[in-house]
Design a protein around this motif. Structure first.
Motif, short mmCIF file in Angstrom:
data_model
loop_
_atom_site.label_atom_id
_atom_site.label_comp_id
_atom_site.label_asym_id
_atom_site.label_seq_id
_atom_site.Cartn_x
_atom_site.Cartn_y
_atom_site.Cartn_z
N GLY A 1 0.79 -1.23 0.00
CA GLY A 1 0.00 0.00 0.00
C GLY A 1 0.81 1.26 0.00
N GLY A 2 1.98 1.26 -0.66
CA GLY A 2 2.75 2.49 -0.83
C GLY A 2 2.29 3.23 -2.06
N ILE A 3 3.10 4.18 -2.52
CA ILE A 3 2.68 5.01 -3.65
C ILE A 3 2.56 4.20 -4.93
N THR A 4 3.41 3.17 -5.13
CA THR A 4 3.26 2.33 -6.32
C THR A 4 1.93 1.60 -6.30
N GLY A 5 1.66 0.89 -5.21
CA GLY A 5 0.45 0.10 -5.12
C GLY A 5 -0.81 0.94 -5.24
N THR B 1 6.51 4.62 2.36
CA THR B 1 5.96 5.89 1.89
C THR B 1 5.83 6.88 3.03
N GLY B 2 5.51 6.39 4.22
CA GLY B 2 5.42 7.28 5.37
C GLY B 2 6.76 7.77 5.86
N ASN B 3 7.84 7.20 5.38
CA ASN B 3 9.18 7.60 5.81
C ASN B 3 9.92 8.41 4.75
N THR B 4 9.20 8.95 3.77
CA THR B 4 9.84 9.66 2.68
C THR B 4 10.08 11.12 3.01
N THR B 5 10.97 11.77 2.25
CA THR B 5 11.09 13.22 2.31
C THR B 5 10.31 13.88 1.18
N ALA B 6 9.70 13.07 0.30
CA ALA B 6 8.71 13.54 -0.67
C ALA B 6 9.24 14.54 -1.68
N LYS B 7 10.44 14.30 -2.16
CA LYS B 7 10.97 15.07 -3.29
C LYS B 7 10.49 14.43 -4.59
N ILE B 8 9.98 15.26 -5.48
CA ILE B 8 9.51 14.77 -6.78
C ILE B 8 10.50 15.28 -7.81
N ALA C 1 7.67 -4.57 -8.56
CA ALA C 1 8.21 -3.21 -8.63
C ALA C 1 8.98 -2.96 -7.34
N THR C 2 10.29 -2.75 -7.46
CA THR C 2 11.13 -2.57 -6.28
C THR C 2 12.46 -1.95 -6.68
N GLY C 3 13.25 -1.55 -5.67
CA GLY C 3 14.62 -1.06 -5.90
C GLY C 3 14.69 0.38 -6.34
N TYR C 4 13.98 1.27 -5.63
CA TYR C 4 13.91 2.68 -6.04
C TYR C 4 15.06 3.54 -5.49
N ARG C 5 15.95 2.94 -4.73
CA ARG C 5 16.99 3.71 -4.02
C ARG C 5 16.31 4.78 -3.15
N LYS C 6 16.74 6.03 -3.27
CA LYS C 6 16.16 7.12 -2.47
C LYS C 6 15.09 7.88 -3.23
N TRP C 7 14.67 7.37 -4.37
CA TRP C 7 13.88 8.20 -5.28
C TRP C 7 12.51 7.59 -5.54
N GLY C 8 11.80 7.33 -4.45
CA GLY C 8 10.55 6.61 -4.55
C GLY C 8 9.39 7.38 -5.15
#
Length: 503
Positions: A34-38, A65-72, A353-360
């Motif tokens: 249930g993260g941003i991908t899902g 997703t709750g632990n992100t810094t949310a940079k797009i 879908a996995t392996g986004y490094r820091k860029w989720g």
């Protein structure tokens, strides 16, 4: 200070709770995670008329997703020169374009639906304060020019640091991720989507015409297509993802400055790296300062990473208040490009879908857009770029050998470690490796004196977990599994809890 970013983002966002799956179900697509991908993928498929069930092992939006810094942003560190050399100019350009399209999708979704999520466009900077790193900045700038990436090569940056060189990527963005996802969830449900929390998917039984997803409690979801969007793939089959991904942790401080912030999102190319950006939170402006990444379960006491970040903040911005801190875990592939597509070639209806490094933020949106097309049978030009079955000898072979040699080292060292402490030596709110009946174990004592003792052998492949004082968890140095102080699984690839030991 709160130690979880889920509390940080959720403090200003009411997110509904959903029931656990208790009966068998049949749908078109089962999306696990249930993260941003899902959530994005479920939203897109439901808009196309598909019957979709979204399964989450915990509570929605409380994990990665709750632990992100949310940079797009499509500025994923110094990546484009490296990609040109490893996967070629054409694929490097596709990588940029996939992430740029993801930014456009988020921007358009926010504007068209008038989502109140503090979306703001910002310039993104990579900079260095070291003369020795100027050459790296120049190489990356040449890669920008070769790939046609809009940008600017500059020296100074608006921050109060002695920058020697920088690259600016304009028209990037930031937002409140959970406020954005809350809107997608609402529309997903309105389009007939179903969400089940506290529902852990354990395995897949491929079939024709329907595949079966089996949960920990034995309930089943029958579907044509299944997608693993969980942080670590819950379904590995013969893909050996545990050996093709490595886990790193990084740390973030939420800072109240006494002075003004000049704007922009910044990432240093130095070691250790520093990430800086502003955020609007509960009506006030804060600064998010991150960095100090290291392999999960390895390195110094985790509290030291927070202390180093705090020193950097005060040295750079002066006196300030630091009300929030948290850490995040990210997975990196062998070539730094995410794995998005079929889990294995011979299972056409199972995806990953996995392996986004820091860029989720951008990678997960790009993944949702690609997977939506694959499930609907629509050609997508990014499929070959992201296919999990790819293997580039340079750099994948070297990375594979280095990472798995590291696994072997920690497996052996953990077994040979000599432990002298006993459980009774552990103080309140302390965790430590101890010895019980001549064997290695882990003990944590709560503030009220309650003692938890667990077997420290990771239930994934037998490495010995280490104590993480910053998050009060047991972390595996081999493949990144994490467990609570009482032994419950927090992060995969492990699926079983650590065994509790009576003492």
């Amino acid at each position: 200070m709160p130690a979880s970013s889920a509390s940080f983002w959720l403090a200003s966002t009411e997110v509904s709770s959903f029931d656990k799956l208790t009966t068998d179900l049949t749908v078109d697509v089962a999306v696990v995670g249930g993260g941003i991908t899902g959530i994005s993928l479920a939203y897109l498929l439901a808009k196309e008329g598909k019957q979709v069930a979204l399964l989450d092992a915990g509570r929605l939006l409380n994990g990665t997703t709750g632990n992100t810094t949310a940079k797009i942003t499509a500025q994923h560190d110094l990546i484009y020169d490296e990609l040109i050399h490893h996967i070629g100019e054409e694929k490097a350009r596709l990588y940029y374009e996939a992430n740029d399209e993801a930014i456009a999708f988020i921007r358009n979704t926010v504007l068209e639906n008038k989502i109140s999520c503090d979306f703001a466009e910002e310039n993104a900077y990579i900079y260095t304060t070291a003369e020795a790193n100027i050459a790296m900045i120049d190489k990356e700038w040449k890669a920008y020019e070769k790939l046609g990436i809009p940008g600017l090569r500059a020296d100074r940056i608006p921050l109060p640091v002695d920058a020697k060189a920088s690259i600016v990527m304009p028209n990037q963005a930031r937002f409140h991720p959970l406020a954005y996802l809350k809107h997608l969830i609402k529309h997903f449900i309105n389009n007939g989507g179903q969400i089940f929390e506290e529902t852990t998917a354990m395995s897949i039984n491929p079939g024709s015409p329907l595949t079966t997803v089996v949960t920990r409690d034995g309930t089943q979801v029958k579907c044509r297509d299944v997608v693993s969007c969980s942080h670590f793939p819950f379904y590995d089959v013969s893909g050996f993802y545990f050996a093709r991904l490595y886990a790193e942790r990084a740390y973030v401080l939420g800072v109240k400055l006494n002075g003004d912030y000049p704007g922009g999102m910044y990432l240093s190319a130095d070691s250790p790296p520093r990430s800086i950006r502003s955020v609007s939170f509960n009506g006030e402006d804060l600064l998010l300062v991150g960095g100090e990444r290291h392999k999960t379960g390895q390195g110094i006491c985790t509290m030291k990473h927070y202390e180093r970040l705090e020193t950097f903040v005060r040295d750079t911005f002066g006196s300030c208040e630091i009300p929030y801190r948290w850490s995040a875990q990210d997975l990196t592939t062998l070539d730094k490009v995410p794995y998005i597509g079929h889990v294995v070639k011979n299972e056409p209806h199972a995806y990953i879908a996995t392996g986004y490094r820091k860029w989720g933020m951008t990678s997960s949106t790009a993944a949702a857009l690609l997977l939506k097309d694959m499930i609907l049978g629509i050609d997508n030009r990014y499929e070959d770029l992201y296919t999990p079955s790819r293997f580039y000898a340079d750099p994948s072979l070297k990375t594979f050998l280095v990472e798995n040699a590291d696994v072997a080292k920690h497996l052996i060292n953990g077994k040979l470690e000599w432990v002298t402490r006993e459980p009774e030596d552990v103080r309140p709110d302390e965790g430590a490796v101890v010895r019980v009946n001549g064997k290695r174990a882990g003990a944590y004592r709560e503030a009220d004196g309650t003692l938890y003792v667990v077997d420290t052998t990771c239930t994934h492949m037998g490495c010995e977990v280490q104590w993480n004082a910053g998050e009060r968890t047991w972390d595996c140095p081999c493949h990144g599994s994490r467990f609570s102080f009482s032994g419950e699984v927090i992060e995969g690839p492990a699926k079983k809890s650590l065994k509790q030991i009576e003492y």
